[in-house]
Design a protein around this motif. Structure first.
Motif, PDB file in Angstrom:
ATOM      1  N   ALA A 301       4.974  -9.446  17.231  1.00  0.00           N
ATOM      2  CA  ALA A 301       4.025 -10.395  16.639  1.00  0.00           C
ATOM      3  C   ALA A 301       3.099  -9.701  15.658  1.00  0.00           C
ATOM      4  O   ALA A 301       2.807 -10.236  14.579  1.00  0.00           O
ATOM      5  N   PHE A 302       2.642  -8.515  16.018  1.00  0.00           N
ATOM      6  CA  PHE A 302       1.733  -7.790  15.126  1.00  0.00           C
ATOM      7  C   PHE A 302       2.441  -7.424  13.824  1.00  0.00           C
ATOM      8  O   PHE A 302       1.858  -7.529  12.738  1.00  0.00           O
ATOM      9  N   ARG A 303       3.704  -7.009  13.918  1.00  0.00           N
ATOM     10  CA  ARG A 303       4.462  -6.653  12.719  1.00  0.00           C
ATOM     11  C   ARG A 303       4.668  -7.877  11.828  1.00  0.00           C
ATOM     12  O   ARG A 303       4.502  -7.820  10.605  1.00  0.00           O
ATOM     13  N   ARG A 304       5.019  -9.013  12.434  1.00  0.00           N
ATOM     14  CA  ARG A 304       5.256 -10.229  11.657  1.00  0.00           C
ATOM     15  C   ARG A 304       3.978 -10.738  11.002  1.00  0.00           C
ATOM     16  O   ARG A 304       3.981 -11.152   9.833  1.00  0.00           O
ATOM     17  N   THR A 305       2.858 -10.706  11.720  1.00  0.00           N
ATOM     18  CA  THR A 305       1.607 -11.191  11.138  1.00  0.00           C
ATOM     19  C   THR A 305       1.120 -10.252  10.039  1.00  0.00           C
ATOM     20  O   THR A 305       0.565 -10.704   9.034  1.00  0.00           O
ATOM     21  N   ALA A 306       1.348  -8.950  10.219  1.00  0.00           N
ATOM     22  CA  ALA A 306       0.961  -7.995   9.168  1.00  0.00           C
ATOM     23  C   ALA A 306       1.775  -8.223   7.904  1.00  0.00           C
ATOM     24  O   ALA A 306       1.255  -8.168   6.776  1.00  0.00           O
ATOM     25  N   GLN A 307       3.065  -8.501   8.072  1.00  0.00           N
ATOM     26  CA  GLN A 307       3.913  -8.772   6.915  1.00  0.00           C
ATOM     27  C   GLN A 307       3.495 -10.064   6.217  1.00  0.00           C
ATOM     28  O   GLN A 307       3.519 -10.170   4.987  1.00  0.00           O
ATOM     29  N   ALA A 308       3.090 -11.053   6.999  1.00  0.00           N
ATOM     30  CA  ALA A 308       2.725 -12.347   6.430  1.00  0.00           C
ATOM     31  C   ALA A 308       1.511 -12.256   5.523  1.00  0.00           C
ATOM     32  O   ALA A 308       1.436 -12.939   4.496  1.00  0.00           O
ATOM     33  N   VAL A 309       0.562 -11.394   5.869  1.00  0.00           N
ATOM     34  CA  VAL A 309      -0.672 -11.303   5.070  1.00  0.00           C
ATOM     35  C   VAL A 309      -0.620 -10.137   4.086  1.00  0.00           C
ATOM     36  O   VAL A 309      -1.521  -9.987   3.260  1.00  0.00           O
ATOM     37  N   GLY A 310       0.440  -9.318   4.185  1.00  0.00           N
ATOM     38  CA  GLY A 310       0.507  -8.128   3.339  1.00  0.00           C
ATOM     39  C   GLY A 310       0.494  -8.436   1.857  1.00  0.00           C
ATOM     40  O   GLY A 310      -0.048  -7.670   1.055  1.00  0.00           O
ATOM     41  N   GLY A 311       1.074  -9.555   1.457  1.00  0.00           N
ATOM     42  CA  GLY A 311       1.132  -9.896   0.045  1.00  0.00           C
ATOM     43  C   GLY A 311      -0.202 -10.267  -0.551  1.00  0.00           C
ATOM     44  O   GLY A 311      -0.329 -10.392  -1.777  1.00  0.00           O
ATOM     45  N   HIS A 312      -1.228 -10.451   0.271  1.00  0.00           N
ATOM     46  CA  HIS A 312      -2.551 -10.836  -0.222  1.00  0.00           C
ATOM     47  C   HIS A 312      -3.501  -9.648  -0.370  1.00  0.00           C
ATOM     48  O   HIS A 312      -4.671  -9.820  -0.648  1.00  0.00           O
ATOM     49  N   LYS A 313      -2.977  -8.437  -0.198  1.00  0.00           N
ATOM     50  CA  LYS A 313      -3.779  -7.243  -0.427  1.00  0.00           C
ATOM     51  C   LYS A 313      -3.645  -6.817  -1.879  1.00  0.00           C
ATOM     52  O   LYS A 313      -2.571  -6.904  -2.466  1.00  0.00           O
ATOM     53  N   ALA A 314      -4.742  -6.342  -2.424  1.00  0.00           N
ATOM     54  CA  ALA A 314      -4.732  -5.910  -3.829  1.00  0.00           C
ATOM     55  C   ALA A 314      -3.805  -4.713  -3.985  1.00  0.00           C
ATOM     56  O   ALA A 314      -3.787  -3.798  -3.175  1.00  0.00           O
ATOM     57  N   SER A 315      -3.025  -4.722  -5.063  1.00  0.00           N
ATOM     58  CA  SER A 315      -2.133  -3.621  -5.355  1.00  0.00           C
ATOM     59  C   SER A 315      -2.909  -2.497  -6.018  1.00  0.00           C
ATOM     60  O   SER A 315      -3.614  -2.690  -6.999  1.00  0.00           O
ATOM     61  N   THR A 316      -2.785  -1.264  -5.464  1.00  0.00           N
ATOM     62  CA  THR A 316      -3.516  -0.138  -6.031  1.00  0.00           C
ATOM     63  C   THR A 316      -2.948   0.286  -7.373  1.00  0.00           C
ATOM     64  O   THR A 316      -3.592   0.959  -8.156  1.00  0.00           O
ATOM     65  N   GLY A 317      -1.691  -0.128  -7.647  1.00  0.00           N
ATOM     66  CA  GLY A 317      -1.067   0.302  -8.906  1.00  0.00           C
ATOM     67  C   GLY A 317      -1.152  -0.747 -10.004  1.00  0.00           C
ATOM     68  O   GLY A 317      -0.564  -0.559 -11.069  1.00  0.00           O
ATOM     69  N   ALA A 318      -1.874  -1.834  -9.764  1.00  0.00           N
ATOM     70  CA  ALA A 318      -1.948  -2.907 -10.763  1.00  0.00           C
ATOM     71  C   ALA A 318      -2.770  -2.457 -11.967  1.00  0.00           C
ATOM     72  O   ALA A 318      -3.766  -1.778 -11.835  1.00  0.00           O
ATOM     73  N   SER A 319      -2.307  -2.862 -13.144  1.00  0.00           N
ATOM     74  CA  SER A 319      -3.040  -2.519 -14.356  1.00  0.00           C
ATOM     75  C   SER A 319      -4.014  -3.635 -14.687  1.00  0.00           C
ATOM     76  O   SER A 319      -3.798  -4.795 -14.336  1.00  0.00           O
ATOM     77  N   THR A 320      -5.093  -3.304 -15.395  1.00  0.00           N
ATOM     78  CA  THR A 320      -6.114  -4.299 -15.738  1.00  0.00           C
ATOM     79  C   THR A 320      -5.833  -4.887 -17.114  1.00  0.00           C
ATOM     80  O   THR A 320      -5.147  -4.295 -17.920  1.00  0.00           O
TER      81      THR A 320
END
Length: 320
Positions: A301-320
């Motif tokens: 459950a912890f792995r699945r919930t972490a994956q579900a919200v993972g896409g909403h974290k800011a990408s450190t490699g994103a350009s401005t």
């Protein structure tokens, strides 16, 4: 004579209680004298209360005092000191004195008692305020560890791990602590709900049954709404757990399982506020104990919930 009558009644309630009432001293270790006194002080009246207040206000002096000196300083009598020792579960004054001396000696060596009882002044620099807060919280954590009965934590963990439904109730700041616990349980697949509205809480409690669990949080254990909601859950057959700082409080008396916490108030942080960190630590321990007992389910459950919200974290490699 009046003083003797008041003290005798208090001692009778604390020392001669039946098995159902011995929850008041359950889980209090022999090395936690001051925590024991703090947890029982509200049950004392008259001269016994004066002794307790004096011991808590200046434990180091109490540890150096003879029974006569402590009686004089607290405005009582040697006989009252003896009755106080019995009320706290000691054979006599020598045991109490040695216990306080050992505890204050360890605290002094660890360096976490400095200025705990001192009032924070408007002009105090923040480094001094930080030191005082850290000392107070450290003492509260140590006291909580001494008060906490790990067998009770085990019982609560087993009940919650096997529950089909878990209801968590509290009011005010206790509700915030309950919400934190609900979020933690939810992430590992435990069906838990947290309520701070008494109508919602009562409705949720009324839907519980055997095999379910309810957790009530109140530092004083006297919040009427919390007591009412946990009582409703218990009347439906659910296993009830109380998180409180007072083992003889109404909440503790009605619960199947009692988890005790200590607090160390400071200026601007009365008991209820200073109890937050110890409450969170105890609930973290309970959460981990539940996760241990549902390891495979919790891990998945912890792995699945972490994956579900993972896409909403800011990408450190994103350009401005």
């Amino acid at each position: 004579m009046a003083e003797h009558e008041v003290d005798s009644a208090a001692v009778t309630a604390l020392v001669d209680a039946g098995p159902a009432d011995r929850r008041s001293t359950r889980g209090i270790g022999a090395d936690s004298v001051l925590a024991r006194v703090r947890s029982g002080v509200d049950d004392l009246t008259g001269a016994l209360r004066r002794v307790a207040d004096h011991v808590l206000s200046d434990p180091e002096t109490a540890a150096r005092s003879t029974i006569v000196e402590l009686a004089e300083r607290s405005g009582t009598s040697p006989a009252t000191i003896t009755r106080f020792c019995r009320a706290m579960g000691f054979d006599g004054y020598a045991d109490l004195r040695l216990g306080i001396a050992a505890e204050t000696g360890r605290a002094r060596s660890a360096g976490w008692t400095v200025d705990i009882g001192r009032e924070i002044q408007p002009g105090d620099p923040l480094d001094r305020v930080l030191e005082q807060l850290m000392a107070a919280d450290t003492q509260a954590m140590h006291d909580t560890a001494a008060l906490l009965d790990l067998a009770e934590v085990e019982r609560a963990a087993v009940a919650i791990a096997g529950a089909g439904r878990v209801t968590i109730v509290g009011a005010g700041g206790s509700a915030l602590v309950g919400q934190e616990m609900q979020l933690s349980l939810h992430r590992i697949g435990v069906a838990a709900w947290a309520w701070n509205d008494v109508h919602d809480g009562l409705a949720s409690a009324a839907l519980l049954g055997e095999g379910d669990a309810a957790l009530g949080i109140s530092h004083t254990g006297q919040t009427r709404e919390t007591v009412e909601m946990l009582a409703e859950a218990g009347s439906r057959g659910a296993t009830t757990v109380a998180l409180t700082g007072f083992p003889r409080s109404p909440l503790a008396e009605l619960a199947d399982v009692v988890l005790l916490t200590a607090s160390q108030p400071t200026t601007f942080r009365p008991d209820a506020l200073s109890a937050r960190h110890p409450q969170l630590v105890v609930l973290d321990l309970l959460y981990i104990a539940v996760a241990q007992r549902t390891h495979d389910r919790a891990h998945a459950a912890f792995r699945r919930t972490a994956q579900a919200v993972g896409g909403h974290k800011a990408s450190t490699g994103a350009s401005t």
